[in-house]
Design an enzyme around this catalytic site. Structure first.
Site, mmCIF file in Angstrom:
data_model
loop_
_atom_site.group_PDB
_atom_site.id
_atom_site.type_symbol
_atom_site.label_atom_id
_atom_site.label_comp_id
_atom_site.label_asym_id
_atom_site.label_seq_id
_atom_site.Cartn_x
_atom_site.Cartn_y
_atom_site.Cartn_z
ATOM 1 N N LEU A 237 0.734 -1.158 0.048
ATOM 2 C CA LEU A 237 -0.020 0.047 -0.024
ATOM 3 C C LEU A 237 1.033 1.226 0.010
ATOM 4 O O LEU A 237 1.747 1.449 1.076
ATOM 5 C CB LEU A 237 -0.876 0.034 1.086
ATOM 6 C CG LEU A 237 -2.004 1.273 1.208
ATOM 7 C CD1 LEU A 237 -2.945 1.114 0.114
ATOM 8 C CD2 LEU A 237 -2.521 1.253 2.651
ATOM 9 N N ASP A 238 0.491 2.051 -0.914
ATOM 10 C CA ASP A 238 1.290 3.386 -1.024
ATOM 11 C C ASP A 238 2.751 3.256 -1.269
ATOM 12 O O ASP A 238 3.475 4.451 -1.071
ATOM 13 C CB ASP A 238 0.786 4.518 0.240
ATOM 14 C CG ASP A 238 -0.666 4.576 0.205
ATOM 15 O OD1 ASP A 238 -1.219 4.444 -0.800
ATOM 16 O OD2 ASP A 238 -1.066 4.911 1.374
ATOM 17 N N GLU A 239 3.338 2.355 -1.515
ATOM 18 C CA GLU A 239 4.687 2.286 -1.687
ATOM 19 C C GLU A 239 5.185 1.852 -3.260
ATOM 20 O O GLU A 239 6.300 1.567 -3.525
ATOM 21 C CB GLU A 239 5.274 0.871 -0.863
ATOM 22 C CG GLU A 239 5.047 0.954 0.803
ATOM 23 C CD GLU A 239 6.159 1.226 1.267
ATOM 24 O OE1 GLU A 239 7.210 0.868 0.984
ATOM 25 O OE2 GLU A 239 5.982 2.018 2.466
#
Lengths: 294, 294, 294, 294
Positions: A237-239
């Protein structure tokens, strides 16, 4: 609505080649010679070398007028050069625009922005499909003449909902999925099916405030600047690789609602740039980073 | 060097009052009336209300010319108003400039910047003391006529080193300690001794990249903007109240060295603003945040 | 479309007072005391003093809940204070939103942006009227439910065309006219009829590139930043008081079309801020300048 | 002071080639082939095509380690390619740094900044000479070990003063003259002698506020952003090719003195970038514009 660049856009007939390979002497000479031998009229060329990873990355766009062979046969003509340097490459033809699906929940500012830019000729792609887990944006989709599909998502129906989504992507022959404030987390299966083909907008200056409610957390932390980040979606997530980021200044006078409002302006600009760069083949990915040939 | 604003600065004779209290009707009327009754010529006034915390915060600066009593007796005159509204307040007189110590390791760009701004009249404070764990900046200190003290810091002598530092702060009557890229972590005892009196510059856009080597980690993460953050030092590393932040754009062409170089420009500006706002009594603190009356 | 702030907006019942007068001791005390005596619950107060012009300027907003008299009678209650300090003032009630007309030619990006923000609750005004000298934006107006009037403007019919416009402004009881890329120069008579009531967006960083085709001239000059400026319209072209300005970075890679495209993003943000500040009574004018209480 | 990049800088042994010529198919192939044949290890390459002026512009930097001939003989080796495409070119060797003179009046912020950056390894040039019409910066020059020459300039002695300056430039073998807030207008003869070799910093966002006292005029006009511009000096005042521009936000709270103070930060950054790009051969000039290969 007047389509400002439609004429020039239609007239445009170019090929864009993106290349990644191990860095080695003679690459540019080989590519430039290949294009020259086939009478390519180069319009733009840009390259980047990453010393640390020993990588060579290039984007070159040329006019197909006068080019010596049908670009449909590019692969066989380019094979010798490509093999010699161990290249990964992709070719994009301006006359075959990418097909983009937009997924959205109830906040419609990014969607409205993308549709308006598309209508005005800023985004050279087709947008045949909008999928939402809310009905709020249906009228907007209709106004811009885009098919709208409502697919409810709950804890229990996620697998089925995604199956419906996959089937729509297939039916509409989608090349790129844009999450324009789509407030659902995609399953690992979804992400794995469309590698480097899903662009998300996160409403913070990543890697600050990963996860939910970033504006609230920015407010609590007392930062003086807020941001927005567009990125490819990867398994964590969000990486995923960051494509673009923008910031705006805030002060103690700004409440959470003001952050949200200022953030909307950032999100619009930052997401639309990412989409434009992707559809214009300006992005190369390596080592969880992007190279933007702008 | 020409001291551009020296004349006007010397002529300036003002008082600045900072107030924090629970929000209540009649506060502004009470303060404004108090100042009017004592013939204050208000130059600037700014206030802020925080609804969530029910707080009223104010900064007011007035010319002491014609003011009806000696500001040394402010406390007794203001007691009635102050008690009525349960105020915390501090009074700062322009003719009693704060005394600032700068701590620095071997990177001298922030130090050189602060000293140059001070000489040019941008920072209305005294800077009598520089402490460093390296000798690199000794010549610079000497050039600007500031006392330089070398105090080595190792794993083993930290307590003694800090004791020496405390004794210098006492001797030089220091009001504010500026960590101008001082690459040592202060002990909890140090931090507790000087609450709201230590300003640090962190070379990232906090809360991203807390801790060591932020530029390296920004490079690895592939961000498109880098930042710098000035903040008060509190017990938890890099978690103190943020005073100011700045950012600059980077691209795939920028290596770690380029990030470091661009970062230096951010650090200079962001730290010097924090120091200026502090010495001009423009900062109020609450809920781990700052209100900046600029 | 979901109206994000509709609930809180409807609940809001405040009065906002804007004051300009010669600077003098005791003004703040008098105003604060007046408001306190009438039980005003102050939400925001901001003031500015201009030493050069000896002017005092103030904005104060309070909750009308519990206020001791009907704000319709403000004038008579405030007369004593107002006369004592020779004030010019205006009172704005949140429950009487301004009525805004938008004039536009064929470029619709600012119009689309203003209508979308209005729908989403960012602009607390009524927008009952759009006037255009082209038909392009009629569908957009209809989508957002705003009356659209087409009025052709030629060299020969300018007087008649403006007469029609004036009559529409009267019929719709318009308080503010927004020129959202309206590519016609207004007559002196038009400008004189609506002093401080016409906001324009100019697509350059004024005072650079006054007049026509600013992006083309910016391109020719080789600037590295382009800008946009929102301002009140006054008798001299592009010389009215500036409300807001924004800039974006360009490079040698940007052609005129790229400047125009980047400029659209600036124009949207810079114009919408000006409109918002105006309708929220955040702007005071003096000496051909604006004070923005944000 | 610690010279951060000195080691890597000294180790660097590269050649940088700047090329301008009419655009034509085969240019890149010819250059790339030439470099490959002579075993150049290309580190960076960047190019630009200007369709309107039918120009091709290129910058290429390569490691001289392993290069097949002495770069002193570049001209004869490159003659065939250069003649075939009608190229203008210049070659810059990293081990022959440019020699820079700085001219300054009494404001020393740009000078102090350039000297500090140079000392810290940000500017890979020699700075052997400072010329001033004031004595203020003499101590600073001495601190950084640079020869300082005071040359008074009056209405009557301008010709003699400039003659002295020319003779110093000759003596110190100066390649680039930086006007770091030098408040004298150079004669046409001066400008003509050093074409594309004089860089100035103007304290406004050109073309706004050409000429004297730009901050005062920006204040009067009520702009919301101020700027600074570095540019090559040409025969017409403030009309030379722009190299870099920066801006900062101001508000009604900022007085002229605040504009001047904020402007100093802009001037430092904007001038130092121009100097760095020039000495690193990153700037190409055409049509009164600059191409910056960064």
């Amino acid at each position: 609505m007047k389509n400002i660049t439609a004429t020039s856009a239609k007239a445009k007939n170019t090929a864009t080649l993106l290349i990644t390979c191990p860095d080695k002497k003679g690459i540019v000479a080989a590519i430039a010679d290949f294009l020259y031998q086939h009478n390519a009229n180069i319009l733009h060329a840009d390259q980047h070398q990453d010393a640390e990873n020993n990588l060579f990355l290039m984007r070159v766009e040329w006019d197909l007028e006068g080019f010596s062979f049908n670009p449909a046969h590019f692969s066989q003509h380019f094979a010798e050069v490509s093999n010699r340097f161990n290249m990964e490459w992709q070719l994009k033809l301006s006359q075959k625009p990418l097909r983009v699906a937009i997924m959205v929940s109830q906040y419609d500012h990014c969607l409205a922005d993308l549709l308006h830019r598309h209508k005005n000729g800023e985004l050279m792609c087709d947008i045949p499909l909008i999928i939402s887990n809310h009905h709020d944006t249906e009228a907007l989709a209709k106004f811009y003449g885009v098919d709208f599909h409502y697919i409810a998502v709950t804890k229990d129906n996620k697998v089925e909902a995604e199956a419906q989504q996959f089937s729509l992507f297939a039916k509409y022959e989608i090349d790129l999925i844009v999450l324009a404030r789509y407030m659902q987390i995609l399953s690992p299966d979804f992400v794995a099916r469309y590698p480097k083909q899903i662009i998300n907008i996160h409403h913070s200056f990543l890697p600050a405030f990963i996860g939910a409610k970033p504006y609230h957390r920015a407010f609590e932390r007392g930062v003086k600047l807020i941001g927005a980040t567009s990125h490819y979606v990867s398994e964590v997530l969000d990486e995923g690789p960051i494509i673009e980021q923008g910031i705006d200044r805030i002060s103690h006078r700004d409440q959470v609602e003001d952050l949200i409002q200022k953030g909307r302006d950032l999100e619009r600009v930052v997401l639309s740039k990412a989409v434009r760069w992707h559809i214009e083949s300006r992005i190369l990915l390596y080592a969880n980073k992007t190279v933007i040939f702008d």
